[in-house]
Write an enzyme that holds these catalytic residues in place. Sequence first.
Site, mmCIF file in Angstrom:
data_model
loop_
_atom_site.group_PDB
_atom_site.id
_atom_site.type_symbol
_atom_site.label_atom_id
_atom_site.label_comp_id
_atom_site.label_asym_id
_atom_site.label_seq_id
_atom_site.Cartn_x
_atom_site.Cartn_y
_atom_site.Cartn_z
ATOM 1 N N ASN A 12 0.597 -1.262 0.036
ATOM 2 C CA ASN A 12 -0.093 -0.034 -0.064
ATOM 3 C C ASN A 12 0.678 1.198 0.128
ATOM 4 O O ASN A 12 1.457 1.628 1.085
ATOM 5 C CB ASN A 12 -0.914 -0.050 1.244
ATOM 6 C CG ASN A 12 -1.611 1.297 1.316
ATOM 7 O OD1 ASN A 12 -1.631 1.992 0.482
ATOM 8 N ND2 ASN A 12 -2.280 1.335 2.565
ATOM 9 N N TRP A 13 1.007 1.836 -1.216
ATOM 10 C CA TRP A 13 2.098 2.831 -1.367
ATOM 11 C C TRP A 13 1.409 4.329 -0.801
ATOM 12 O O TRP A 13 2.104 5.268 -0.721
ATOM 13 C CB TRP A 13 2.493 3.228 -2.866
ATOM 14 C CG TRP A 13 2.986 2.088 -3.626
ATOM 15 C CD1 TRP A 13 3.486 0.830 -2.864
ATOM 16 C CD2 TRP A 13 3.298 2.170 -4.678
ATOM 17 N NE1 TRP A 13 4.016 0.159 -3.832
ATOM 18 C CE2 TRP A 13 4.008 0.684 -4.936
ATOM 19 C CE3 TRP A 13 3.543 2.999 -5.718
ATOM 20 C CZ2 TRP A 13 4.527 0.309 -6.273
ATOM 21 C CZ3 TRP A 13 4.021 2.444 -7.094
ATOM 22 C CH2 TRP A 13 4.683 1.254 -7.162
ATOM 23 N N LYS A 14 0.321 4.268 -0.244
ATOM 24 C CA LYS A 14 -0.492 5.375 0.461
ATOM 25 C C LYS A 14 -0.247 6.520 -0.788
ATOM 26 O O LYS A 14 -0.302 6.627 -1.794
ATOM 27 C CB LYS A 14 0.097 5.623 1.909
ATOM 28 C CG LYS A 14 -0.006 4.480 2.583
ATOM 29 C CD LYS A 14 -0.084 4.663 3.975
ATOM 30 C CE LYS A 14 0.271 3.323 4.859
ATOM 31 N NZ LYS A 14 0.123 3.638 6.172
ATOM 32 N N HIS A 98 -9.365 0.984 4.954
ATOM 33 C CA HIS A 98 -8.218 1.172 5.747
ATOM 34 C C HIS A 98 -8.411 2.104 6.776
ATOM 35 O O HIS A 98 -9.107 3.179 6.680
ATOM 36 C CB HIS A 98 -7.113 1.951 4.751
ATOM 37 C CG HIS A 98 -5.805 1.923 5.143
ATOM 38 N ND1 HIS A 98 -5.304 2.807 6.041
ATOM 39 C CD2 HIS A 98 -4.556 0.762 4.941
ATOM 40 C CE1 HIS A 98 -4.023 2.471 6.576
ATOM 41 N NE2 HIS A 98 -3.603 1.300 6.001
ATOM 42 N N GLU A 100 -6.726 4.526 7.948
ATOM 43 C CA GLU A 100 -6.458 5.961 7.976
ATOM 44 C C GLU A 100 -7.754 6.668 7.268
ATOM 45 O O GLU A 100 -8.010 7.730 7.426
ATOM 46 C CB GLU A 100 -5.465 6.296 6.930
ATOM 47 C CG GLU A 100 -3.992 5.824 7.730
ATOM 48 C CD GLU A 100 -2.909 5.597 6.853
ATOM 49 O OE1 GLU A 100 -2.840 5.641 5.531
ATOM 50 O OE2 GLU A 100 -1.652 4.892 7.401
ATOM 51 N N GLU A 170 -5.312 -5.299 10.355
ATOM 52 C CA GLU A 170 -4.196 -4.114 10.571
ATOM 53 C C GLU A 170 -4.784 -3.400 11.968
ATOM 54 O O GLU A 170 -5.266 -2.445 12.225
ATOM 55 C CB GLU A 170 -4.658 -3.122 9.567
ATOM 56 C CG GLU A 170 -4.350 -3.860 8.114
ATOM 57 C CD GLU A 170 -3.542 -2.534 7.368
ATOM 58 O OE1 GLU A 170 -2.424 -3.128 6.803
ATOM 59 O OE2 GLU A 170 -4.410 -1.706 7.188
ATOM 60 N N GLY A 176 2.487 1.992 10.490
ATOM 61 C CA GLY A 176 3.394 3.322 10.706
ATOM 62 C C GLY A 176 4.054 3.602 11.939
ATOM 63 O O GLY A 176 4.564 4.773 11.882
ATOM 64 N N SER A 216 3.391 -2.274 10.295
ATOM 65 C CA SER A 216 4.871 -2.346 10.547
ATOM 66 C C SER A 216 5.461 -3.889 10.044
ATOM 67 O O SER A 216 6.620 -4.300 10.738
ATOM 68 C CB SER A 216 5.180 -1.893 11.822
ATOM 69 O OG SER A 216 4.750 -0.818 12.070
ATOM 70 N N GLY A 238 4.783 1.376 4.862
ATOM 71 C CA GLY A 238 6.243 1.923 4.549
ATOM 72 C C GLY A 238 7.239 0.931 3.811
ATOM 73 O O GLY A 238 7.834 1.389 3.003
#
Length: 254
Positions: A12-14, A98, A100, A170, A176, A216, A238
């Site tokens: 997931n490159w966000k 997600h 976020e 998650e 992160g 992570s 990340g």
Amino acid sequence: MNKERKLIIAGNWKMNKTVAEALALVKGLKLELTNVREVDIVVCPPFTALAEVSKAILDSDLRLGAQNMSEHNFGAFTGEIAAGHLKEFFVRYVILGHSERRQHQKESDELIAKKARAAHAAALRPIVCVGETLAEREGGLMEKVLETQVRGSLAGLTSEQMGETILAYEPVWAIGTGRTATAAQAQEAHAFLRGRLAAMFDAGLARRVRIQYGGSVKPSNARELMEQPDVDGALVGGAALDVRSFSDIIKNSI
Ligand code: PEP
């Protein structure tokens, strides 16, 4: 590694990577990950890079995912992206719910379920994310939160659709933060989620659904996590932004 279900590892490159940077990343991944057949590998660039990345991975085993989509079909929804737009670029997976987006865009379980149904209607495979916050875990609410999220976010899916859905556990406190769930914590949550799927659908289907761990994940912890019987892959943030770390996560998981 001998697994009951084929591993699926998605990056997931966000909100990262220009088109040029995205192309450099997939070029490196293609070189590093030739002939990896044991794992389904998915890259999820930002919308702006989907077209170019799609062309760049045509001759590889990498698969394309998106990070979100609208619950609506084409129409008057300014700023939104429909499943039909994603299909133009041969997107196969879409991350939904997600944490976020649950946090910043206030996405509810009900909305996520609508998106999941819309994804299936377009033959896209949703990766539906669930996970508790640290306060919820420490307050002994993990199971209650996960149960509410799976019931709500998967509401209305048929058994056939559920079989094509990927669930991602998650824990919010591990995303992160550099703080990973221990392998035992991940296994406990995954086994719980599989049990909930068995209750909502049936045990046979629950055994087939792949459940990714996210939070992570790094080359150094990937193997131990993937060795857990109910952990069927990873959703990587990340560490997916770098050729070396993402390919090492995959190689260390095989
Ligand atoms: C994620 O964003 O889905 C994620 C797991 O991020 P990270 O790997 O950076 O914790």
